[in-house]
Design a protein around this motif. Sequence first.
Motif, short mmCIF file in Angstrom:
data_model
loop_
_atom_site.label_atom_id
_atom_site.label_comp_id
_atom_site.label_asym_id
_atom_site.label_seq_id
_atom_site.Cartn_x
_atom_site.Cartn_y
_atom_site.Cartn_z
N ALA A 270 0.85 -1.35 -0.01
CA ALA A 270 -0.42 0.25 -0.17
C ALA A 270 0.48 1.15 0.16
O ALA A 270 0.28 1.73 -0.92
CB ALA A 270 -0.68 0.14 1.63
N ARG A 271 1.71 1.23 0.70
CA ARG A 271 3.41 2.01 1.04
C ARG A 271 3.90 2.94 -0.48
O ARG A 271 3.40 4.20 -0.92
CB ARG A 271 4.19 2.03 1.43
N ASP A 272 3.58 1.66 -1.21
CA ASP A 272 4.50 1.88 -2.18
C ASP A 272 3.82 2.65 -3.90
O ASP A 272 3.87 3.42 -4.38
CB ASP A 272 5.18 1.21 -3.07
N ALA A 273 2.31 1.95 -3.31
CA ALA A 273 1.42 2.59 -4.60
C ALA A 273 0.92 3.60 -4.04
O ALA A 273 0.36 4.43 -5.11
CB ALA A 273 0.85 1.41 -4.64
N GLN A 274 1.22 4.12 -2.65
CA GLN A 274 -0.34 5.63 -2.21
C GLN A 274 0.87 6.22 -3.01
O GLN A 274 0.67 7.77 -3.60
CB GLN A 274 0.15 5.39 -0.90
N VAL A 275 2.35 6.22 -3.52
CA VAL A 275 3.04 7.73 -3.78
C VAL A 275 2.84 8.17 -4.76
O VAL A 275 2.35 8.71 -5.77
CB VAL A 275 4.00 7.29 -3.58
N LEU A 276 2.06 6.83 -6.05
CA LEU A 276 1.99 7.71 -7.23
C LEU A 276 0.10 8.02 -7.36
O LEU A 276 0.08 8.68 -8.34
CB LEU A 276 2.13 6.17 -8.08
N TRP A 277 -0.49 7.02 -6.57
CA TRP A 277 -1.88 7.41 -6.52
C TRP A 277 -2.20 8.41 -5.91
O TRP A 277 -2.97 8.86 -6.23
CB TRP A 277 -2.68 6.62 -5.80
N ALA A 278 -1.22 9.61 -4.96
CA ALA A 278 -1.90 10.56 -4.36
C ALA A 278 -1.76 11.62 -5.27
O ALA A 278 -2.25 12.39 -5.49
CB ALA A 278 -1.02 10.75 -3.39
N ALA B 58 -9.71 9.80 -1.23
CA ALA B 58 -8.77 11.36 -0.22
C ALA B 58 -7.08 11.33 -0.93
O ALA B 58 -5.77 11.86 -0.04
CB ALA B 58 -8.61 11.53 1.39
N GLY B 59 -6.43 9.91 -1.45
CA GLY B 59 -5.38 9.49 -1.74
C GLY B 59 -4.35 8.75 -1.50
O GLY B 59 -3.38 8.49 -1.63
N ARG C 12 -9.21 9.50 -9.43
CA ARG C 12 -9.80 8.74 -8.34
C ARG C 12 -11.19 8.70 -7.81
O ARG C 12 -11.21 7.29 -7.45
CB ARG C 12 -8.81 9.23 -6.76
N GLY C 13 -12.05 9.27 -7.84
CA GLY C 13 -13.30 9.45 -7.58
C GLY C 13 -14.19 8.60 -8.58
O GLY C 13 -14.38 7.25 -7.85
N ARG D 60 -5.09 20.57 2.05
CA ARG D 60 -5.47 18.88 2.80
C ARG D 60 -4.16 18.00 1.84
O ARG D 60 -4.30 17.78 1.20
CB ARG D 60 -6.31 18.65 2.76
N HIS D 61 -4.23 16.95 2.39
CA HIS D 61 -2.81 15.85 2.37
C HIS D 61 -3.19 14.75 2.77
O HIS D 61 -4.15 14.85 3.80
CB HIS D 61 -1.03 15.90 2.30
N PRO D 62 -3.55 13.23 1.59
CA PRO D 62 -3.71 12.06 2.46
C PRO D 62 -2.56 11.89 3.68
O PRO D 62 -1.62 12.38 3.36
CB PRO D 62 -3.70 11.21 0.98
N TYR D 63 -2.90 10.71 4.17
CA TYR D 63 -2.47 10.52 5.36
C TYR D 63 -1.08 9.82 4.93
O TYR D 63 -0.38 9.65 5.09
CB TYR D 63 -2.82 9.62 6.46
N GLY D 64 -1.43 8.74 3.38
CA GLY D 64 -0.51 7.47 3.42
C GLY D 64 -1.63 6.29 3.75
O GLY D 64 -1.87 6.29 2.56
N VAL D 65 -0.99 5.51 4.29
CA VAL D 65 -1.67 4.15 4.74
C VAL D 65 -2.59 3.73 5.85
O VAL D 65 -2.32 4.61 6.57
CB VAL D 65 -1.01 2.85 4.35
N VAL D 66 -4.13 3.58 4.98
CA VAL D 66 -4.67 3.36 6.36
C VAL D 66 -5.27 2.28 6.71
O VAL D 66 -5.06 1.67 5.35
CB VAL D 66 -6.29 4.47 5.72
N VAL D 67 -5.83 1.88 7.64
CA VAL D 67 -5.52 0.70 7.82
C VAL D 67 -7.61 0.83 8.98
O VAL D 67 -7.47 1.45 9.36
CB VAL D 67 -4.71 0.28 9.31
#
Length: 489
Positions: free
Chosen positions: A60-68, A176-177, A75-76, A147-154
């Motif tokens: 999730a961390r690796d994919a989130q960098v690009l997703w953000a 939210a990214g 994204r929606g 406003r920014h995403p947190y990164g990885v959400v559990v």
Amino acid sequence: MTQFDIQPGQVFAAQMFINGAWTSGSSAEVVEVENPANEEVIATTPLGTADDAAAGLEAARDAQVLWAKVPAVERGRVVRKLGELILARTEEFARLITTEQGKPLDQAKGEVGATAEFLFHAADNARRIEGDILVSDNRNEEIHIRRHPYGVVVGLTSWNYPAALATRKLGPALVAGNGFVLLAHEITPLSGLYIAALAEQAGIPKGLFNVVTGRGPVVGQALVEHPISAMVTMTGSNRAGREIFRAGADGMKVLRLELGGKAPFIVLEDADIDKAVEAAVVARFTNCGQICTCNERMYLHQDIADEFLEKFVAKAAALTIGDPMTNPDMGPKVSGPEVDKIGSIVAAAVAEGAEVLLEGGALTEGAYAKGHWIAPTVLEVKDNSNSVVQNEVFGPVVPAVRVGDFVEALKLANDTHFGLSAYLFTQNHRRIMQTPYALNFGEIYVNRANGEQVHAFHNGWGQSGLGGEDGKYGFDGYLRKQSLYMNWD
């Protein structure tokens, strides 16, 4: 097509979904998934480990960098597509939910609809990620609040609505990214895995959405404590919420906890009694009473208590109980230990002085010889300190307490450490307007049964939780704020 093929008499070997692939994980052990209507094992899922939790978080961390970096509106669109795929499979998905969780099929179809609706509303919020520009005290400077995403959400979810609770969290997190790792509850893991099976078709990038399986004390704790997880959103019991609170403390994790409830159901002397009775039945016995916003204790004005109880007991006694695929009023409880727990709660209440108005309890004979069946129980209680009034039941048992007036009803309703939902039935406008100032609950239903809406805000006060879900306020919780001082001197 999904990866699922649940057939009667066969055991489906499900796998976890990590980094865009199905995997058995790092352990050879499995957890059996049971159909609560007949106690048949329908599937197995891997007994996940801390290593599996780490693998999901790393993906999730690796994919989130690009997703953000993807525009929010795009994204929606992806999240909306996932909702459309789910809705198109309503019948198949509902049968899966009913098979693993036990709610009647029509109620399961309603859950599928909510599962998709949470995603649709999250997608709508893509254009509502807003900031502010403030006037600075300094010359040639502006202050930008971003406003920014947190990164990885559990995401940690309960077994009572395994599909809807997953997308309630997944949708806003992705829009939210953020990246997302879901721990599918070991009792009902198949619903979360079913959603994951549609992720690739929806266009969710590899690794962005992961589903791990296993037990909360091992996998859940590993997810919460791992340094990659920035935010944890959980729906479950107060006990589990406190454990997560402790586990997340050292890492200063951002927590959103929707915990238990003990909703008071207040009926005053001027209420529409028939409407109140109908709502009380729906709010107590839907999904076999396994809803955190359920009618958990009734406060009835002494002038209408006899009439209300006569009608309420009659309706509760008439509820049908049986094979959830045939749409009875109530299906089975989710597990054998849950039935035993309810029996213990009623026994303790009676020992403390409660009077039994409708004796339900476990059903174990004839058509109920297999499965986890329980009939409604209605009690009358004179002491508000009775354990059945103070502790969450989460099943088809409800106590009634007579009150002399509105003030006494409010006082007794607030005599709890819970603060999720409450109900009021009255036709007095003044009382209705006083209620939100007098009841210490995050959600109040006036002259209606329960059922929150996706664009509102669902949150608990007190020990019923932190944060909240749904609507613009819930969505904003998946974004963190950054202050940027723009000076051009």
